[in-house]
Scaffold this motif. Structure first.
Motif, short mmCIF file in Angstrom:
data_model
loop_
_atom_site.label_atom_id
_atom_site.label_comp_id
_atom_site.label_asym_id
_atom_site.label_seq_id
_atom_site.Cartn_x
_atom_site.Cartn_y
_atom_site.Cartn_z
N UNK A 1 0.82 -1.21 0.00
CA UNK A 1 0.00 0.00 0.00
C UNK A 1 0.87 1.28 0.00
N UNK A 2 2.10 1.15 0.46
CA UNK A 2 3.03 2.29 0.45
C UNK A 2 3.31 2.78 -0.98
N UNK A 3 3.07 1.90 -1.94
CA UNK A 3 3.33 2.29 -3.34
C UNK A 3 2.19 3.13 -3.91
N UNK A 4 1.12 3.30 -3.12
CA UNK A 4 -0.04 4.07 -3.60
C UNK A 4 0.02 5.51 -3.14
N UNK A 5 -0.16 6.42 -4.06
CA UNK A 5 -0.23 7.85 -3.73
C UNK A 5 -1.70 8.25 -3.73
N UNK A 6 -2.26 8.39 -2.55
CA UNK A 6 -3.69 8.65 -2.41
C UNK A 6 -4.09 10.02 -2.95
N UNK A 7 -3.19 10.97 -2.94
CA UNK A 7 -3.52 12.30 -3.44
C UNK A 7 -3.62 12.28 -4.96
N UNK A 8 -2.66 11.61 -5.58
CA UNK A 8 -2.69 11.52 -7.05
C UNK A 8 -3.65 10.43 -7.53
N UNK A 9 -3.97 9.48 -6.64
CA UNK A 9 -4.79 8.35 -7.06
C UNK A 9 -4.03 7.45 -8.01
N UNK A 10 -2.72 7.39 -7.85
CA UNK A 10 -1.87 6.62 -8.76
C UNK A 10 -0.87 5.79 -7.98
N UNK A 11 -0.33 4.79 -8.67
CA UNK A 11 0.67 3.91 -8.08
C UNK A 11 2.06 4.29 -8.55
N UNK A 12 3.01 4.25 -7.61
CA UNK A 12 4.41 4.50 -7.97
C UNK A 12 4.92 3.29 -8.76
N UNK A 13 5.13 3.52 -10.05
CA UNK A 13 5.43 2.41 -10.95
C UNK A 13 6.67 1.62 -10.53
N UNK A 14 7.73 2.34 -10.15
CA UNK A 14 8.97 1.63 -9.80
C UNK A 14 8.80 0.79 -8.53
N UNK A 15 8.02 1.30 -7.58
CA UNK A 15 7.81 0.54 -6.34
C UNK A 15 6.99 -0.72 -6.63
N UNK A 16 6.00 -0.60 -7.51
CA UNK A 16 5.18 -1.77 -7.86
C UNK A 16 6.06 -2.82 -8.56
N UNK A 17 6.90 -2.36 -9.50
CA UNK A 17 7.74 -3.30 -10.25
C UNK A 17 8.78 -3.96 -9.34
N UNK A 18 9.32 -3.21 -8.42
CA UNK A 18 10.30 -3.78 -7.51
C UNK A 18 9.65 -4.82 -6.59
N UNK A 19 8.48 -4.45 -6.05
CA UNK A 19 7.74 -5.38 -5.19
C UNK A 19 7.38 -6.65 -5.95
N UNK A 20 7.02 -6.49 -7.22
CA UNK A 20 6.66 -7.65 -8.05
C UNK A 20 7.86 -8.60 -8.21
#
Ligand SMILES: [Zn+2]
Ligand SMILES: [Zn+2]
Length: 187
Positions: free
Chosen positions: A45-64
């Motif tokens: 959930x840390x990869x989610x930016x609630x203000x932008x309503x978007x996911x930090x792409x690099x964090x998602x890819x690294x977690x994956x």
């Protein structure tokens, strides 16, 4: 031993989109062992930016990458592509259609902005972005050939202008890296 490429669902992505990703990869990279895996991968959930309503792409890819390692034993000669229904970004860009982390062996495509009323048009965009990110994953940079799948896209309009094929220079580069491109994906 052939290279393995896992195709993983992220969040509640539909099966049709994941299937399309798997099919285009198997057709473009015939020497790869393209393997769909169960999931879905749920990003931190840390990869989610609630203000932008978007996911930090690099964090998602690294977690994956970490998830693929842990859950599917994806290590040497193994890479993973995640297919996400979400909207991704990196600092400095309003959004990204995808991201690749070659050192981690992972890439993700974000399909939120690829959607349109035409299913065929949407799936065509998915195919292009999948090949583009896996191209990066394999070591390709951006290409100036407008129709080449490795050309940079800043909008869906630009995605629609390119094809799902590699130009001669990009294909030659892949060949030097030991990757053969299937006939249907050569410009
Ligand atoms: Zn790119
Ligand atoms: Zn090219």
């Amino acid at each position: 031993m052939s290279r393995k490429l896992l195709v993983a669902p992220v969040h509640l992505i539909d099966r049709k989109t994941v299937g399309e990703a798997r099919r285009v990869l198997a057709s473009a990279f015939p020497d790869f062992e393209v393997t769909p895996v169960e999931g879905p991968y749920i990003p931190e959930i840390e990869a989610y930016d609630g203000i932008r309503g978007q996911w930090r792409a690099d964090a998602v890819a690294y977690g994956l990458a970490m998830w693929a390692r842990r859950t599917h034993g994806c290590r040497d000669r193994c890479m993973v592509l995640g297919v996400s229904p979400d909207d991704g970004y990196v600092p400095g860009l309003n959004f990204v259609f995808g991201i690749a982390l070659p050192l981690a062996g992972s890439a993700v495509i974000f399909t939120y902005r690829l959607r349109t009323s035409s299913l065929e048009r949407y799936l065509e965009r998915v195919r292009k972005e999948v090949l583009h990110e896996v191209g990066h994953l394999l070591g390709l940079g951006h290409c100036r050939v407008r129709k080449c799948v490795m050309s940079f896209s800043n909008s869906v309009f630009e995605v629609d202008l390119k094809t799902d094929k590699f130009c001669a220079a990009c294909a030659a580069r892949l060949k030097r890296l030991g990757v053969e491109v299937g006939q249907d994906h050569l410009l």
